[in-house]
Structure formats: C-alpha cells, structure tokens
Design a protein around this motif. Structure first.
Motif, PDB file in Angstrom:
ATOM      1  N   SER A 121      50.198 -28.979  19.170  1.00  0.00           N
ATOM      2  CA  SER A 121      50.675 -28.045  20.350  1.00  0.00           C
ATOM      3  C   SER A 121      50.992 -26.840  19.470  1.00  0.00           C
ATOM      4  N   PHE A 179      49.891 -22.877  19.773  1.00  0.00           N
ATOM      5  CA  PHE A 179      50.799 -21.674  20.626  1.00  0.00           C
ATOM      6  C   PHE A 179      50.724 -20.700  19.516  1.00  0.00           C
ATOM      7  N   ASN A 205      47.442 -18.431  19.115  1.00  0.00           N
ATOM      8  CA  ASN A 205      47.160 -17.923  20.163  1.00  0.00           C
ATOM      9  C   ASN A 205      48.263 -16.564  19.997  1.00  0.00           C
ATOM     10  N   ASN A 246      59.254 -22.631  16.834  1.00  0.00           N
ATOM     11  CA  ASN A 246      57.999 -22.666  18.138  1.00  0.00           C
ATOM     12  C   ASN A 246      57.474 -23.851  18.260  1.00  0.00           C
ATOM     13  N   ASP A 276      56.422 -15.457  26.536  1.00  0.00           N
ATOM     14  CA  ASP A 276      55.397 -16.399  26.265  1.00  0.00           C
ATOM     15  C   ASP A 276      55.921 -17.935  25.817  1.00  0.00           C
ATOM     16  N   SER A 302      55.480 -21.475  28.071  1.00  0.00           N
ATOM     17  CA  SER A 302      54.312 -22.345  27.375  1.00  0.00           C
ATOM     18  C   SER A 302      54.572 -23.825  27.218  1.00  0.00           C
ATOM     19  N   LEU A 340      53.390 -26.103  25.673  1.00  0.00           N
ATOM     20  CA  LEU A 340      53.196 -26.359  24.320  1.00  0.00           C
ATOM     21  C   LEU A 340      54.512 -26.476  23.672  1.00  0.00           C
TER      22      LEU A 340
END
Length: 407
Positions: free
Chosen positions: A274, A278, A281, A337, A366, A370, A372
């Motif tokens: 995941s 993220f 992207n 992240n 974001d 998310s 993710l």
C-alpha cells in the motif's frame, strides 16, 4: 509546481518508497539460504519472565537504536524531542537493510548472551521474528511502562496473533499487501486474487518472490487463512502458484522492485504494498489503483523490540512509549507515509491540513484521505497475519515456495 519539485520541497516520498525497495539487493541471497535449508546456528533459550527481567533495572540515560533506512527524517526530529523530554540520548543507526541479513549478523552474539550494540531494534513480522521469539532472544516488555501504547494503539495492533499480548513487540509502522493495477492498461475492475490468474493477463502479472508474501496469496485464493494453515495447505497453495507460473501468466517474481514496471506498463497488475502505491501516485501522478482483494490481503508490521542482552532496556522502553504519543506518531506518519499504529494520527493530520496551504495542504489532504495510509474498518476486517512458523517449519515452508519462484 511539479510532483518531483513538491517531493523535494517536502523532503519525502521517494525516500520512503525506496525503504522496502532496499530489500531487493539482499533478497536473492536470503532466498538462496532458505532454499538450501540453512539453519540457525548457536543455542537459544526461553525468555525470562517480565518481572525477573526488569527487576532492579534503571535508566542509564542512553540507548542504541537500530532501524531501517529512511524510517525517520534526516533531522531525527522525534529523537531530539525525546532527548529534550527525558535527557536520554539516542545513538541512531540505519543498520537494518533486510531482515534475514540483520538476523544473521546479531544471532551469534545473542546465542552467546552478548550485547549486539543496540537496545532497541525494528524488524518485520515474519520468519526472523519467529526465530527471535522461539530462541529466547527478546526481552519481555513491561507494559506498566507503556501507558501510551495502552491508551493510543489501535485495536488491530494490540494482542496480535504473531505476538499474543504484545509480549515482545509493538509496531513502529504497518502496511498492506494487496493488489495494484494500472487502469491505463486494465480496462476492467480488479477485485481479487483470482484476477492474478486470469489468462487475459498472460505475461502481464507481477508476483512477489518472497516466500511468505506469495504463500499468503496462494493460501487466500484457496480460502485458507494463512495464520491457520497447515503443511498440507502450503502444498496446495504452492500447486496453485505453479499453475499460474506454468501458464505464463506471471511476467516476473519481483524482489520488491515492481512499482516502476507497473507504472510503465511492463506489468499491468501486481501484488503490491500500500505505501509504495501511495508514494508513487503522490510523486509521479501514476494513477495506480490499489485494492484489498475480496479473498483477503495481509497486514505486515515493522516492530520495535528489545534484545534480551540490551544494556539499556529501560531507556529503550521509554522511547518505545514516547513514539506512541499521538503528536509524535503523526510526525512519523507524515514522513514515512505508511500506516501508523495510532488511529488518532489521522485527526491530528487533518487539523494540520486545515491550517496548511499550497502543496503542503494538498499533500496532507491526500495523506489523511487515503485508505492506503488509513485503512477503513472494512479493509482491516479483510486483512490477515502471516503464517506463523517455527524454526523447524521454515525448513519445509520456504523451499516449497521458492521452488515456485526460482525454477
């Protein structure tokens, strides 16, 4: 501002993405050792009871911390805050390049009851963790000294199957192994692991080479929860994976380096982490889709633990607990992240996003939005732990699945 400029401005994204990619260099060597039935040298023992281990131990004002590269910002912000709050200094070392090789480095000293030079270390759920526990190489945690963990850790991360009662570990960060696909090349919705076996994707599917990761997908496709699987289940899962391979559906078994081929269209869909999706992207605007398969996915965690021979275990325990303060955990999540084990982090970062502007605001929005990074309850309900393996079982398990990926 371009995605790359934005990433450079934050000083994030690419760094975290390469964190798990670092496994690639050591992956082949680790796989070879497992295929040859490489055992564990030296002798272990049973872990002491918590009250016996901690009796008479006090803070010494210092500790050594072994972590993965790029798992804390270059300024070591959280460690500076810890030192300011406690007076304890931290010797931080990005010493863990790969689970297998790091275990091989520390195991001889632990077997002799000697210090490994670190009081706190981060290793992943999986084979090496099972070895550390089984051989008695980890200190039992004193949960009376972990109030932040008790108060703020999400229920998913308390009392996990791989470490009942969190006797030896608490998570540093986590992620999901699921499926990513590139909608530029895949013109249908991908919903499950079965899609990775579809003939229409011949030569365009990426699978992971790691035995535990690929085994999980074979087991889940057969309707078997990895944590409940038997040796017979492993053999059936390996057979399903061989069918996929022999039909030419798999383009390559990746040593964690799948994300760029997926972006480029060399593969159209792949097993994926995941956090990688993220970050790809966010940095490149890749537009990749990520799903938790309907058959289920897996939740992995990189875990904090204290070696039984630690010279400064009290200081290590204090740092463990400090990293569970929600504001501190939020700072780590913003940098790494990956999934934080502290749910309150999402609210903290939402508030920060509301006060931010420009690219920082867009990135934070974001991040907090998310799944993710912040999975839904439905996502969590579909996630499984890895197959729990003893040292003896690994000698059967790993060669079975490496025979799929290395033939």
């Amino acid at each position: 501002m371009s995605g790359i400029d934005r990433a450079l401005l934050r000083g994030v994204t690419r760094a975290r993405m390469s964190r798990r990619g670092l496994l690639a260099a050591a992956g082949a060597a680790a796989a070879g050792a497992a295929l040859s039935g490489c055992g564990v040298g030296g002798q272990g023992g049973s872990a002491p009871e918590s009250e016996d281990f901690w009796a008479g131990k006090e803070s010494n004002g210092e500790l050594g911390f072994a972590n993965w590269p790029l798992y804390m910002d270059a300024d070591r912000t959280q460690l500076k805050e810890f030192t300011e709050a406690t007076g304890i200094t931290v010797d931080y070392d990005e010493a863990v390049q790969e689970n297998h090789s790091f275990f091989g480095k520390i195991q001889p000293k632990l077997a002799k009851g000697e210090s490994i030079g670190y009081d706190l270390m981060v290793l992943s759920t999986g084979i090496e963790l099972a070895k550390l526990v089984e051989l008695g190489y980890l200190a039992p945690l004193d949960h009376d000294k972990l109030p932040n963990f008790a108060d703020y850790a999400g229920s998913t991360y308390q009392d996990p199957g791989y470490d009942p009662g969190n006797r030896f570990t608490v998570p540093y960060t986590s992620g999901i192994t699921g499926i990513a696909y590139n909608p530029e090349y895949v013109d249908r919705e991908i919903t499950g692991i079965a899609d990775l076996w579809r003939p229409e994707f011949e030569g365009k599917v990426g699978m992971m080479a790691d035995p535990q990761e690929i085994a999980n997908f074979g087991l889940l496709l057969n309707g078997t929860a990895p944590a409940d699987s038997t040796e017979d289940d492993w053999e059936k899962a390996a057979d399903r994976l061989k069918e996929q391979r022999d039909k030419g559906i798999v383009r390559r078994y990746y040593q964690q380096d799948y994300i760029q081929p997926l972006t480029n269209g060399d593969v159209w869909l792949s097993m994926a982490w995941s956090g990688d999706v993220f970050q790809q992207n966010a940095e490149e605007g890749a537009g990749l889709e990520f799903i938790v398969p309907e058959e289920g996915g897996t939740l992995w965690s990189d875990l904090m633990m204290i070696p039984a021979t630690a010279a400064n275990p009290v200081d290590a325990l204090m740092l463990m607990d400090f990293l569970y303060e929600p504001d501190v955990a939020a700072g780590l999540c913003e940098y790494i992240n990956y999934i934080p084990p502290v749910p309150e982090v999402q609210n903290i970062l939402k508030e920060k996003a509301a006060e931010a502007s420009g690219d920082d605001k867009a990135f934070l929005e974001d991040l907090v939005g998310s799944p993710l990074v912040f999975p839904t309850e439905d996502d969590y309900s579909q996630l499984h732990n890895y197959v729990p393996l003893s040292v003896e079982q690994e000698e059967t398990f790993s060669p079975l699945f490496l025979s799929v990926t290395q033939s």
